[in-house]
Design a protein around this motif. Structure first.
Motif, PDB file in Angstrom:
ATOM      1  N   GLN A   1       0.911  -1.201  -0.049  1.00 43.37           N
ATOM      2  CA  GLN A   1      -0.164  -0.130  -0.017  1.00 43.37           C
ATOM      3  C   GLN A   1       0.776   1.309  -0.117  1.00 43.37           C
ATOM      4  OE1 GLN A   1      -4.056  -1.057   2.107  1.00 43.37           O
ATOM      5  NE2 GLN A   1      -2.017  -2.014   3.449  1.00 43.37           N
ATOM      6  N   TYR A   2       2.003   1.163   0.683  1.00 49.75           N
ATOM      7  CA  TYR A   2       2.877   2.303   0.625  1.00 49.75           C
ATOM      8  C   TYR A   2       3.399   2.443  -0.713  1.00 49.75           C
ATOM      9  CZ  TYR A   2       7.032   5.163   1.803  1.00 49.75           C
ATOM     10  OH  TYR A   2       7.746   6.241   1.748  1.00 49.75           O
ATOM     11  N   ALA A   3       3.884   1.474  -1.511  1.00 49.17           N
ATOM     12  CA  ALA A   3       4.309   1.504  -2.781  1.00 49.17           C
ATOM     13  C   ALA A   3       3.416   2.076  -3.803  1.00 49.17           C
ATOM     14  CB  ALA A   3       4.812   0.349  -3.266  1.00 49.17           C
ATOM     15  N   ALA A   4       1.925   1.850  -3.366  1.00 50.52           N
ATOM     16  CA  ALA A   4       0.777   2.309  -4.073  1.00 50.52           C
ATOM     17  C   ALA A   4       0.452   3.807  -3.688  1.00 50.52           C
ATOM     18  CB  ALA A   4      -0.327   1.425  -4.259  1.00 50.52           C
ATOM     19  N   ARG A   5       1.014   4.356  -2.777  1.00 53.97           N
ATOM     20  CA  ARG A   5       0.845   5.802  -2.155  1.00 53.97           C
ATOM     21  C   ARG A   5      -0.485   5.828  -1.639  1.00 53.97           C
ATOM     22  NH1 ARG A   5       4.545   9.133  -3.765  1.00 53.97           N
ATOM     23  NH2 ARG A   5       3.159  10.945  -3.348  1.00 53.97           N
ATOM     24  N   GLU A   6      -0.759   4.690  -0.993  1.00 53.86           N
ATOM     25  CA  GLU A   6      -2.033   4.762  -0.241  1.00 53.86           C
ATOM     26  C   GLU A   6      -1.715   4.611   1.294  1.00 53.86           C
ATOM     27  OE1 GLU A   6      -3.949   1.115  -1.083  1.00 53.86           O
ATOM     28  OE2 GLU A   6      -4.190   1.671  -3.489  1.00 53.86           O
ATOM     29  N   PHE A   7      -1.254   5.859   1.630  1.00 55.58           N
ATOM     30  CA  PHE A   7      -0.531   6.161   2.841  1.00 55.58           C
ATOM     31  C   PHE A   7      -1.103   5.897   4.098  1.00 55.58           C
ATOM     32  CE2 PHE A   7       1.902   8.835  -0.229  1.00 55.58           C
ATOM     33  CZ  PHE A   7       3.022   8.047  -0.228  1.00 55.58           C
ATOM     34  N   PRO A   8      -2.600   6.338   3.999  1.00 58.97           N
ATOM     35  CA  PRO A   8      -3.305   6.206   5.678  1.00 58.97           C
ATOM     36  C   PRO A   8      -3.594   4.625   5.789  1.00 58.97           C
ATOM     37  CG  PRO A   8      -4.191   7.952   4.471  1.00 58.97           C
ATOM     38  CD  PRO A   8      -3.312   7.249   3.438  1.00 58.97           C
ATOM     39  N   ALA A   9      -4.025   3.896   4.689  1.00 55.87           N
ATOM     40  CA  ALA A   9      -4.217   2.551   4.988  1.00 55.87           C
ATOM     41  C   ALA A   9      -2.719   1.796   5.090  1.00 55.87           C
ATOM     42  CB  ALA A   9      -4.673   1.872   3.541  1.00 55.87           C
ATOM     43  N   ALA A  10      -1.690   2.408   4.411  1.00 56.87           N
ATOM     44  CA  ALA A  10      -0.493   1.497   4.546  1.00 56.87           C
ATOM     45  C   ALA A  10      -0.178   1.659   5.997  1.00 56.87           C
ATOM     46  CB  ALA A  10       0.803   2.130   3.876  1.00 56.87           C
ATOM     47  N   GLY A  11      -0.275   2.945   6.465  1.00 66.24           N
ATOM     48  CA  GLY A  11       0.043   3.288   8.234  1.00 66.24           C
ATOM     49  C   GLY A  11      -0.557   2.122   9.088  1.00 66.24           C
ATOM     50  N   GLU A  12      -1.926   1.871   8.687  1.00 62.49           N
ATOM     51  CA  GLU A  12      -2.621   1.036   9.748  1.00 62.49           C
ATOM     52  C   GLU A  12      -1.882  -0.427   9.737  1.00 62.49           C
ATOM     53  OE1 GLU A  12      -4.878   1.879  11.893  1.00 62.49           O
ATOM     54  OE2 GLU A  12      -4.359   3.877  11.320  1.00 62.49           O
ATOM     55  N   ASP A  13      -1.760  -0.994   8.492  1.00 65.93           N
ATOM     56  CA  ASP A  13      -1.132  -2.134   8.369  1.00 65.93           C
ATOM     57  C   ASP A  13       0.328  -2.058   8.837  1.00 65.93           C
ATOM     58  OD1 ASP A  13      -3.159  -3.774   7.466  1.00 65.93           O
ATOM     59  OD2 ASP A  13      -2.805  -3.234   5.518  1.00 65.93           O
ATOM     60  N   LEU A  14       1.147  -1.200   8.690  1.00 63.42           N
ATOM     61  CA  LEU A  14       2.453  -0.974   9.341  1.00 63.42           C
ATOM     62  C   LEU A  14       2.543  -0.870  10.681  1.00 63.42           C
ATOM     63  CD1 LEU A  14       3.935   0.943   6.186  1.00 63.42           C
ATOM     64  CD2 LEU A  14       4.614  -1.586   6.893  1.00 63.42           C
ATOM     65  N   ARG A  15       1.438  -0.138  11.301  1.00 63.15           N
ATOM     66  CA  ARG A  15       1.370  -0.050  12.729  1.00 63.15           C
ATOM     67  C   ARG A  15       1.222  -1.315  13.430  1.00 63.15           C
ATOM     68  NH1 ARG A  15      -1.002   3.735  16.397  1.00 63.15           N
ATOM     69  NH2 ARG A  15      -2.024   5.138  14.592  1.00 63.15           N
ATOM     70  N   ARG A  16       0.159  -2.247  12.696  1.00 64.63           N
ATOM     71  CA  ARG A  16       0.092  -3.648  13.437  1.00 64.63           C
ATOM     72  C   ARG A  16       1.301  -4.543  13.224  1.00 64.63           C
ATOM     73  NH1 ARG A  16      -4.668  -2.903   9.969  1.00 64.63           N
ATOM     74  NH2 ARG A  16      -6.439  -2.463  11.077  1.00 64.63           N
ATOM     75  N   SER A  17       2.149  -4.201  12.154  1.00 62.92           N
ATOM     76  CA  SER A  17       3.341  -5.011  11.918  1.00 62.92           C
ATOM     77  C   SER A  17       4.335  -4.274  13.026  1.00 62.92           C
ATOM     78  CB  SER A  17       3.849  -4.845  10.504  1.00 62.92           C
ATOM     79  OG  SER A  17       4.870  -5.480  10.351  1.00 62.92           O
ATOM     80  N   CYS A  18       4.441  -3.332  13.262  1.00 64.37           N
ATOM     81  CA  CYS A  18       5.478  -2.758  13.814  1.00 64.37           C
ATOM     82  C   CYS A  18       5.284  -3.094  15.600  1.00 64.37           C
ATOM     83  CB  CYS A  18       5.449  -1.070  14.186  1.00 64.37           C
ATOM     84  SG  CYS A  18       6.300  -0.522  15.400  1.00 64.37           S
ATOM     85  N   GLN A  19       4.187  -3.369  15.790  1.00 69.44           N
ATOM     86  CA  GLN A  19       3.792  -3.829  17.399  1.00 69.44           C
ATOM     87  C   GLN A  19       3.902  -5.054  17.568  1.00 69.44           C
ATOM     88  OE1 GLN A  19      -0.387  -1.993  17.458  1.00 69.44           O
ATOM     89  NE2 GLN A  19       0.585   0.099  18.053  1.00 69.44           N
ATOM     90  N   ALA A  20       3.923  -5.957  16.329  1.00 65.27           N
ATOM     91  CA  ALA A  20       4.430  -7.449  16.645  1.00 65.27           C
ATOM     92  C   ALA A  20       5.769  -7.572  16.960  1.00 65.27           C
ATOM     93  CB  ALA A  20       3.986  -8.295  15.358  1.00 65.27           C
ATOM     94  N   ALA A  21       6.022  -8.411  18.015  1.00 54.35           N
ATOM     95  CA  ALA A  21       7.458  -8.751  18.286  1.00 54.35           C
ATOM     96  C   ALA A  21       8.101  -9.907  17.233  1.00 54.35           C
ATOM     97  CB  ALA A  21       7.379  -9.237  19.614  1.00 54.35           C
ATOM     98  N   PHE A  22       8.349  -9.376  16.167  1.00 54.42           N
ATOM     99  CA  PHE A  22       8.966 -10.533  15.046  1.00 54.42           C
ATOM    100  C   PHE A  22      10.291  -9.999  14.519  1.00 54.42           C
ATOM    101  CE2 PHE A  22       7.286  -7.193  12.544  1.00 54.42           C
ATOM    102  CZ  PHE A  22       7.592  -7.671  10.985  1.00 54.42           C
ATOM    103  N   SER A  23      11.169 -10.550  13.843  1.00 55.60           N
ATOM    104  CA  SER A  23      12.223 -10.331  13.406  1.00 55.60           C
ATOM    105  C   SER A  23      12.580  -8.899  12.739  1.00 55.60           C
ATOM    106  CB  SER A  23      12.936 -11.543  12.717  1.00 55.60           C
ATOM    107  OG  SER A  23      12.112 -11.821  11.356  1.00 55.60           O
ATOM    108  N   LEU A  24      11.354  -8.829  11.972  1.00 56.34           N
ATOM    109  CA  LEU A  24      11.656  -7.215  10.841  1.00 56.34           C
ATOM    110  C   LEU A  24      10.649  -6.178  11.567  1.00 56.34           C
ATOM    111  CD1 LEU A  24      11.311  -9.569   7.523  1.00 56.34           C
ATOM    112  CD2 LEU A  24      13.214  -8.481   8.650  1.00 56.34           C
TER     113      LEU A  24
END
Length: 230
Positions: free
Chosen positions: A60-83
């Motif tokens: 979504q970030y690459a598609a310039r859909e920034f608000p939607a990208a932010g929501e999914d990236l927030r979920r990813s950031c808050q997970a305790a995982f390797s990336l």
């Protein structure tokens, strides 16, 4: 795009990882994100869930859909995982593009504590510093940047620190830091920016303007000479 890392070794873990890779490839090829989103929401382990949301957010970030990208990236950031460091940084980038300064700060304010060895640490500190200055939080920017071990070695961070001192009403500290940048990093954009601020601070401080030492001045000449060598 990303090097997928494995969950704890098991047959089930291998199956999930294979599924994740297949869905990520499908999302890249077709742009269809629904199957990958369903996978992310299916109660899988943190590693696979974090990676799935990272791919969703990045697409979504690459598609310039920034608000939607932010929501999914927030979920990813808050997970305790390797990336997670990548997820948090891209969340901040998406938030900046969406004009959400508070989300940039939320994404990055604990970055150096969570990911002290991340290769993105300097970039994250720079983006956080820029956002703190943009939102008139100069003192918070000073505290954050001064705690970065490489602030004096990275001209981008050093310039932000000098600007934070300036914006916080500390002209002498700002002048000294701008001088360090001007003399230590000649022929850079940061050095040129520092020179402009030094001219203004020289007029503002008058006889109280701090003088650079001979050692610092000589370092600039030596650096310029070395850069001129074939």
């Amino acid at each position: 795009m990303f090097l997928f890392t494995a969950s704890p070794s098991s047959a089930a873990g291998d199956t999930l990882r294979t599924k994740l890779i297949e869905l990520a490839a499908q999302a890249k090829k077709t742009g269809e994100l629904t199957p990958l989103r369903q996978f992310a929401q299916s109660g899988i382990d943190l590693e696979n869930r974090g990676q799935a949301y990272l791919v969703l957010g990045y697409r979504q970030y690459a598609a310039r859909e920034f608000p939607a990208a932010g929501e999914d990236l927030r979920r990813s950031c808050q997970a305790a995982f390797s990336l997670a460091d990548i997820a948090c940084y891209y969340w901040a980038l998406a938030a900046r593009e969406a004009g959400k300064s508070e989300d940039v700060i939320e994404a990055l304010e604990s970055f150096r504590n969570r990911f002290p060895a991340s290769p993105l640490r300097t970039k994250a500190a720079a983006l956080l510093g820029e956002t703190l200055l943009k939102t008139a939080r100069a003192e918070q920017a000073i505290q954050m940047l001064a705690a970065e071990p490489r602030v004096r070695q990275e001209p981008e961070l050093a310039l932000l620190l000098a600007q934070a001192y300036r914006d916080a009403g500390k002209p002498a500290e700002a002048a000294r830091t701008f001088q360090e940048i001007y003399y230590a990093f000649p022929a850079t954009a940061e050095s040129r920016a520092a020179a402009e601020d030094l001219d203004r601070l020289r007029a503002e401080l008058g006889e109280n303007f701090p003088q650079a030492s001979e050692e610092i001045r000589s370092a600039r000449a030596e650096t310029l000479f070395n850069k001129s060598l074939p």
